[in-house]
Scaffold this active site. Sequence first.
Site, PDB file in Angstrom:
ATOM      1  N   ASP A 296       0.766  -1.186   0.078  1.00 42.94           N
ATOM      2  CA  ASP A 296       0.028   0.114   0.075  1.00 42.94           C
ATOM      3  C   ASP A 296       0.963   1.382   0.100  1.00 42.94           C
ATOM      4  O   ASP A 296       1.571   1.395   1.172  1.00 42.94           O
ATOM      5  CB  ASP A 296      -0.869   0.082   1.130  1.00 42.94           C
ATOM      6  CG  ASP A 296      -0.329  -0.401   2.511  1.00 42.94           C
ATOM      7  OD1 ASP A 296       0.733  -1.011   2.376  1.00 42.94           O
ATOM      8  OD2 ASP A 296      -0.890   0.044   3.557  1.00 42.94           O
ATOM      9  N   GLU A 480      12.726   1.306   6.940  1.00 40.90           N
ATOM     10  CA  GLU A 480      11.755   0.496   6.376  1.00 40.90           C
ATOM     11  C   GLU A 480      11.977   0.161   4.952  1.00 40.90           C
ATOM     12  O   GLU A 480      11.634  -1.074   4.586  1.00 40.90           O
ATOM     13  CB  GLU A 480      10.684   1.371   6.757  1.00 40.90           C
ATOM     14  CG  GLU A 480       9.334   0.548   6.150  1.00 40.90           C
ATOM     15  CD  GLU A 480       8.041   1.407   6.096  1.00 40.90           C
ATOM     16  OE1 GLU A 480       6.962   0.956   6.171  1.00 40.90           O
ATOM     17  OE2 GLU A 480       8.131   2.747   6.105  1.00 40.90           O
TER      18      GLU A 480
END
Length: 524
Positions: A296, A480
Amino acid sequence: MKKTIIVAALLLCTFVVKAQQKTPRQLFPGLFESVQSSTIFPDNKTFVDCTPKYAPSLIMKAYNEQLGKAGFDLKEFVTANFTVPSGVTHAFQTNIEDGIRKHIDTLWQVLQRKPDATSKLSSLAALPNPYIVPGGRFREIYYWDSYFTMLGLQESKQTKVISNMIDNFAYLIDTYGFIPNGNRAYYLTRSQPPFFSLMINLLAKSEGDAVLSKYQPQLIKEYNYWMLGGATLANNKATHRAVRMADGTLLNRYWDESDEPREESYIKDVDAAKTTRQPLPVFYHNIRAAAASGWDFSSRWFSDAATLGTIETTNLVPVDLNCLLYNLELTIARAYQIKDNIKLYTAYTAKANARKKAILKYFWDEKTGWFGDYNFTTQKFSPIQTLAAVFPLEFKIATPAQANKIAEGLKANFLKPGGLVTTLNFSGQQWDAPNGWAPLQYMAIDGLENYGHSKLAKDIATRWLQLNIRVFKKTGKLLEKYNVVDTSLTAGGGEYPLQDGFGWTNGVLLKLMNRYHYEEKQGE
């Protein structure tokens, strides 16, 4: 047939009824929308992670009484009635000189959470055992993140932590009928890529095959969640996560049971909805299904590669998801084999074989030499090339000739200075170019090794390791995601700032360093 329908209905009741822990939007109607539409918190996830100081009914009574009065300050009201969460790693300071291995070893402690003794008023769904969170804004356990974190935990000989996390996932399956995106009330309408069977097989490497028998009930429950309603589907129809293909084969898609804006990204979804021509419930289903995929967002899910408003996740049958479910079917079969239940071993093996045949039929595009997604509504192969193509290699579904084609395509198009780019599109979305992500690097590297493409696998790993280590030495952080195209820049895109921590980056980094005997000084 009637018995099948009744069983499916009972399963649906299990998934829906058990997931009725109230969310912040349900507890604080009106107040929730006001806060999420304001600038009190830059990140919509902050408010839904706040812990109410008083009973929601008392907070709402006070809110409705004070709202229309002169001098009412929404921010003051929120801070007076809620405890605001802090970041997971905000107080952790790295000593870069200690090195990256020491950093990761320390982070296992920083990112670990004790069994939840949380307030019943919190959105957190309590877990009975310690667990590792990703880091940054991600203050809870996440489903697919955890497998890649476990790869590093295994290298660190922290088998007990892996076992505790798997027990938590088993608890979630027993409690809710599935593993939610994360252990929050607002995540109880969707799951994530089903890596539970891979976690079980990972633990079995150190604990033995008895692990498969121990968790077989939960493996079967997860399988039933993904296959819910599929038995009664007509061809070219879908329900929940099940899709009946044109030839009658049963495959799967990503799905979220809600058709409203995500609570943790409320204003982002409301604003994005202004760009779509889809009916809003359809649009929100597609947005949420993309969140269930873990990607996403990505142009992978768009009919127009540049426009979020054209998202059509629920029309797509994803190649990676179906490879994961193939592995789940094989794992359940193996658990039955251990128990000498040959009948059910044979039945689940047949399911896996049928899925493998369908994967090769629907997800392989001979023209491009690439594995991709399939749009079951148009009955056409998706034109967007992505790193999801490596999943048939990871699970040894691809033929040697197909694996060779994937290797050629990765080297020619996806391989960049810092590793593999996620897609070839520069859309501004975080799961597109120029970003690279640890889980996809690992699946590609491991998949290539399965087919003897060791040189390319090592090249990808080396570039990724060099990038991770270089950024660590500059910033003291493991991130991340990374910009693998221009390694002098940080990664961009997404709905929130770049997060540090970071569970799956740590896990994959340590796994690859050990696999390729790579040390920090080599990244200099």
